[in-house]
Write a protein that holds these residues in place. Sequence first.
Motif: not given
Length: 371
Positions: A181-185
């Motif tokens: 999720f953090s990578i995607a953001i």
Amino acid sequence: MSEFIPPGTRFLALDAPLPMKRGGRLQQGRLAYETWGTPSAAGDNSILILTGLSPDAHAAAHADNPAPGWWEAMLGPGKPIDTDRWHVVCVNSLGSCKGSTGPASLDPETAAPYRLRFPELSVEDVADAAGRVVDALGIDRLACVIGNSMGGMSALAFLLRHPGRARAHINISGAARALPFSIAIRSLQREAIRLDPAWNDGAYDQAHYPESGMRMARKLGVITYRSALEWDGRFGRVRLDSDRRADDDPFGLEFEVESYLEAHARRFVRNFDPNCYLYLSRSMDWFDIGETFGGDTDAGLAAIRIERALAIGVGTDILFPLQQQEQIADGLRAGGAASHFLPLDSPQGHDAFLVDIARFGPAIRGFLDAL
């Protein structure tokens, strides 16, 4: 291309090239840092603070810069990190534009900004660079390393790569590896910057600057730094007064929350270099403390040798969720540390450590008092 350096910042000129994890060496770099308090005669009271992506080294006011710092309520005489007892060092991350060498700095070989010629940056490089500051200050062993957010990653890298250099660790809303999720953001944030035509493959200037891309990147970040609970309680569905709306834009700002995000983004975009943002953001995506242990993050944590540890997280943090701090505490315990996990019930999400001092302060003070 600009650097944004607070008054009173101190600098360490690197007297030897800094090897970079992903290849190459940084030549003639410098690191920005600030200090508070006085080293003890025994040399056992130094604390290193490693920051999130955007802060500078000015964590709190001091004689050379009385302006409030980004962690003013936490650091100072009589405060949770009590500078009457502790000698505190805060280092601006390598790759930043707040004094340490990064893509906005001048390349000594060309006398022009590095831009995308800056070496690929990893969290481990940030940690090694901070270690150079610790060495230069003559600190043989730190009492504690404190890391917030990205700084929690940097702190873990420091502890693994520099064994025996610290007795204790406080990890605040940090992580031992980047989650999808953090990578995607962060991927979306970087894409917003790179797709702005003014970014120009990193060759922008103040007259032709990727303002729209930076605004969007910052808005995405701010949305994840706080929680849905806080957004609802703070703004609800309150609409802007008619005189604050753009009559000629049918899809312009309409709600108070939109206006807040816009104002926050505009304060940021000309105060942080876009290329530095790209480099630091990507370094977080690459980070996994278990990389050299076959991808076993728990094994990487267990290889760290410290005496005591505290991992603090917040239940409303969607960017670095609670299970990541629990993993840190469990992993450090497996390595022999007296390690404790502290989940806090704050409505303020990932940024809670900056603003919810009433909850974070006593926890940090209690841990440090016991050292």
